[in-house]
Design an enzyme around this catalytic site. Structure first.
Site, short mmCIF file in Angstrom:
data_model
loop_
_atom_site.label_atom_id
_atom_site.label_comp_id
_atom_site.label_asym_id
_atom_site.label_seq_id
_atom_site.Cartn_x
_atom_site.Cartn_y
_atom_site.Cartn_z
N ASP A 71 1.97 -0.56 14.52
CA ASP A 71 1.74 -0.44 13.08
C ASP A 71 1.05 -1.67 12.49
O ASP A 71 1.15 -1.93 11.29
CB ASP A 71 3.07 -0.20 12.34
N GLU A 169 6.85 -3.03 6.61
CA GLU A 169 5.40 -3.23 6.55
C GLU A 169 5.03 -4.46 5.71
O GLU A 169 4.07 -5.17 6.02
CB GLU A 169 4.71 -1.98 6.01
N HIS A 172 5.23 -7.55 7.76
CA HIS A 172 3.98 -7.76 8.51
C HIS A 172 2.95 -8.43 7.61
O HIS A 172 2.31 -9.42 8.00
CB HIS A 172 3.42 -6.43 9.00
#
Length: 716
Positions: A71, A169, A172
């Site tokens: 991802d 996310e 990240h």
């Protein structure tokens, strides 16, 4: 996995030594005893989604081969943890593009608030800045790592709209990689390379500490950045990653919330001294009682009291002997109406709304009172202006109860508790514990179910507990249902939670069907530290479906307990597993606490703003176009193309470095003083000619010397 499957798997690996085979089979049996592999649930029309069994990020991103580690978009060599120039400056501008589902927009805002509660990381709507995050609905869930300084996409695609996935996310984007990428991961987890889907092996690469630093924190099985055991697997019932301590096989890959170590790393990386929206919290375990003060003008005092078998504290629940404190006001003596005040330190809010959460217990006769007050600036700078906020009256129930009291203060203030003896017949005490004051809105409804374990053991599958009906701020009336052992036998190991509308006094003026409202249900982790709570949170958003019409005799059923019509249940058959319920503090004191919000998201339907073209940089020639980022959901390929790299996975052997040039991959092979690698993929080991000449010359000299010595010996 049954034994036949395990035997077939074992026979397919006959090339291993018998010792390795036994070790592998033993490890797999141990993890499969813990991991309960269940087929994807068959959802009914009354399910919002698959709940705890919904697909994780690797499954949602299946087929997106341009992504790194499942991802991560972009070039993986750019690491914000090490490279401080790629770290963000706060607040981070963001855009909610209109390609997003409405539910996803609401969930993203929930995740941003979690960052503010637990760290100094802040966000703001985009206003033309160069660096920003554009949340959009592309295929899958993915992000770039670190600040690209040109604006970057973060995809919340179909199935990605949960708070935990957005938090993952965003970590990240803030510069973090997956937990199992650490250099020391082999001490904690086992990667089963032969069970990884072909071509996906690079997702399990690990990196040395000059590329990824752990910020001096231990390996974290609970990290929200960890893979699940079945990630990228060939066989749906055989794991690709297992833990060296078997207990943690059922922990890795959790999608509840940040772990304690996740927050520690985030705050260390960005030098966070304080969080943004956590104003105060106290569990009264220290002698300074969090800086709270007694009032000298009252008739009694609050006393810091050690937990006992008869009165256990809420923080530790009486589990630890000689520890666990709470504050107590004795109502068994003194005149009726006598009181004691316990005041907080002076607090300085930065927002215009706060929520005071705490636990209290009144174990005396009904009639004792606990009053919440605030003191604010009286205009002279002194905090003396007093205002009453809420009063709790004892009802004879001596269980710990949770309270949420909304405050709306914009200037420095104190909050304080006033305990009042109700009558001369009162014979108990008022207890308070585990205070949390955050700059957030209080939940619209709270349902505390006492002795929940008895319902787990006695409630048949398909039977439910139903809450009272609550009102949200708009005037809609609603309720909840909990099925302790599931709605059907297929998922009897899960607690189901559902939402329904109740008919109410405002129905004649409300809009029907009630559309664009987000329902958020939280099973609360009752950890006393708000920064460490890992609650289970799920959301859905209402639409034009007839189930959201006004509750009437034709659209609902009559319930005498509320004297109202209730619409059919809608929610999650697998909201949370019994396994998770019994872990952490979901059932502290045998109480299950559920909070619910029912919020209007109509204002989020149109949120996208145009991106201003970046100003030309002095480092870019005028005839060279400035790279722009495409944010339209109809054409996501422009940004996704950046992740296509001929060097991933790395085609070079023996430590060779891959270099991409004009779309082609070439290898720069490793060398040493004596040897070097050659070939298109660094597959051939060579010896340096000068070293080889020296070796040959040395060997020849040694032989000549030996012959000379032998000649001399013979002559003698």
């Amino acid at each position: 996995m049954d034994m036949l499957t395990l035997a077939a798997y074992s026979s397919a690996n006959t090339n291993m030594s018998s010792r390795d085979s036994l070790r592998k089979i033993t490890a797999l049996i141990s993890v499969l005893v813990i991991l309960k592999v269940q087929a994807a649930p068959t959802l009914s029309g009354d399910d919002a989604d698959a709940g705890e069994l919904r697909d994780d990020i690797p499954e949602l991103n299946r087929g997106l081969d341009h992504l790194f580690e499942g991802d991560i978009a972009g070039h993986p060599s750019r690491n914000a943890i090490i490279d401080q120039t790629r770290r963000w400056k706060f607040p981070i501008p963001y855009i909610l593009t209109d390609s997003l589902d409405l539910n996803a927009k609401g969930v993203i805002l929930q995740a941003l608030d979690e960052y503010r509660l637990r760290s100094c990381v802040d966000f703001k709507p985009y206003e033309g800045e160069t660096s920003f995050i554009s949340f959009a609905k592309f295929s899958g869930c993915w992000s770039y790592v670190g600040d690209d300084r040109v604006g970057q996409n973060l995809s919340i695609g179909a199935g990605c709209d949960t708070k935990a996935v957005v938090e993952h996310e965003l970590l990240h984007a803030l510069g973090f990689y997956h937990e199992q990428s650490r250099s020391d991961r082999d001490d904690y987890v086992k990667i089963w390379w032969d069970q990884i889907e072909e071509g996906k092996e690079h997702n399990f690469n690990k990196y040395e500490d000059d590329f990824i630093t752990d910020l001096n924190t231990p390996y974290d099985y609970e990290s929200i950045m960890h893979y699940r055991p079945l990630s990228f697997n060939k066989n749906e019932s055989i794991p690709t990653i297992t833990t060296t301590i078997p207990y943690f096989n059922e922990v890795i890959g959790q999608r509840l919330d940040f772990s304690a170590v996740d927050i520690t790393r985030l705050n260390r990386m960005y030098d966070c001294a304080n969080t943004l929206t956590l104003l105060d919290q106290c569990s009264f375990e220290l002698i300074n009682i969090c800086g709270m003060i007694q009032n000298e003008d009252d008739s009694a005092d609050w006393v810091q009291t050690l937990s006992s078998p008869t009165d256990t504290d809420h923080t530790l629940g009486g589990l630890c002997r000689d520890s666990g404190y709470f504050m107590e006001f004795d109502t068994s003596s003194g005149a009726a109406g006598s009181s004691a005040l316990l005041e907080s330190r002076i607090l300085y809010p930065s927002r215009d709304q706060q929520c005071l959460q705490f636990f209290y217990k009144m174990n005396g006769a009904a009639g004792d009172k606990l009053v919440i007050w605030i003191r604010t600036d009286d205009g002279t700078g002194a905090v003396n202006s007093v205002r009453k906020i809420h009063t709790f009256t004892g009802d004879g129930d001596d269980a710990w109860k949770i309270a949420h009291v909304p405050l709306k203060v914009t200037e420095k203030f104190r909050y304080f508790f006033q305990g009042i003896r109700g009558s001369v017949s009162s014979s108990g005490a008022i207890l308070i514990d585990d205070i949390t004051l955050s700059e957030a809105t209080c939940p619209a409804a709270v349902w505390q179910i006492h002795k929940f374990s008895t319902y787990l053991t006695s409630t048949p599958t398909g039977s439910k507990l139903t809450s009272q009906c609550f009102y949200n701020s708009e005037g809609y009336r609603f309720g909840l249902s909990v099925y302790p052992n599931g709605r059907d036998n297929a998922y009897k190991d899960y607690a189901a939670m559902t939402f329904h509308l109740c008919s109410g006094e405002n129905d004649g003026v409300m809009q029907w069907p009630v559309e664009n409202r987000q329902v958020t249900i939280v099973a609360m982790d009752q950890d006393p530290d708000a920064m460490l709570r890992m609650s289970s949170t799920r959301s859905f958003t209402t639409d034009a479906n007839p189930r959201w019409n006004k509750p009437t005799a034709t659209s609902g059923t009559w319930d005498a307990s509320c004297e109202c019509f209730r619409t059919p249940d809608f929610g999650w058959s697998t909201f949370i597993s019994h396994q998770h319920l019994r872990r952490r503090s979901f059932l502290k004191g045998d109480d299950l606490i559920i909070t619910v919000d029912f919020n209007d998201l109509t204002h989020l339907i149109k949120t996208e703003v145009p991106v201003r073209p970046p100003a030309p940089s002095e480092d870019v020639p005028e005839d060279e176009p400035v790279i722009e980022v495409e944010f339209q959901p109809e054409a996501p390929k422009h940004r996704e193309a950046r992740a296509v790299d001929p060097c991933y996975p790395n085609p070079c052997f023996n430590g060779g470095v891959c270099v991409a040039s004009e779309g082609e991959a070439s290898c720069r092979c490793a060398t040493s003083q004596a040897t070097f690698y050659a070939g298109q993929r660094c597959e051939d080991l060579k010896i340096d000619r000068s070293i080889l000449g020296a070796l040959v010359g040395g060997a020849a000299g040694f032989i000549l010397l030996a012959l000379a010595i032998l000649t001399v010996i013979r002559r003698q």
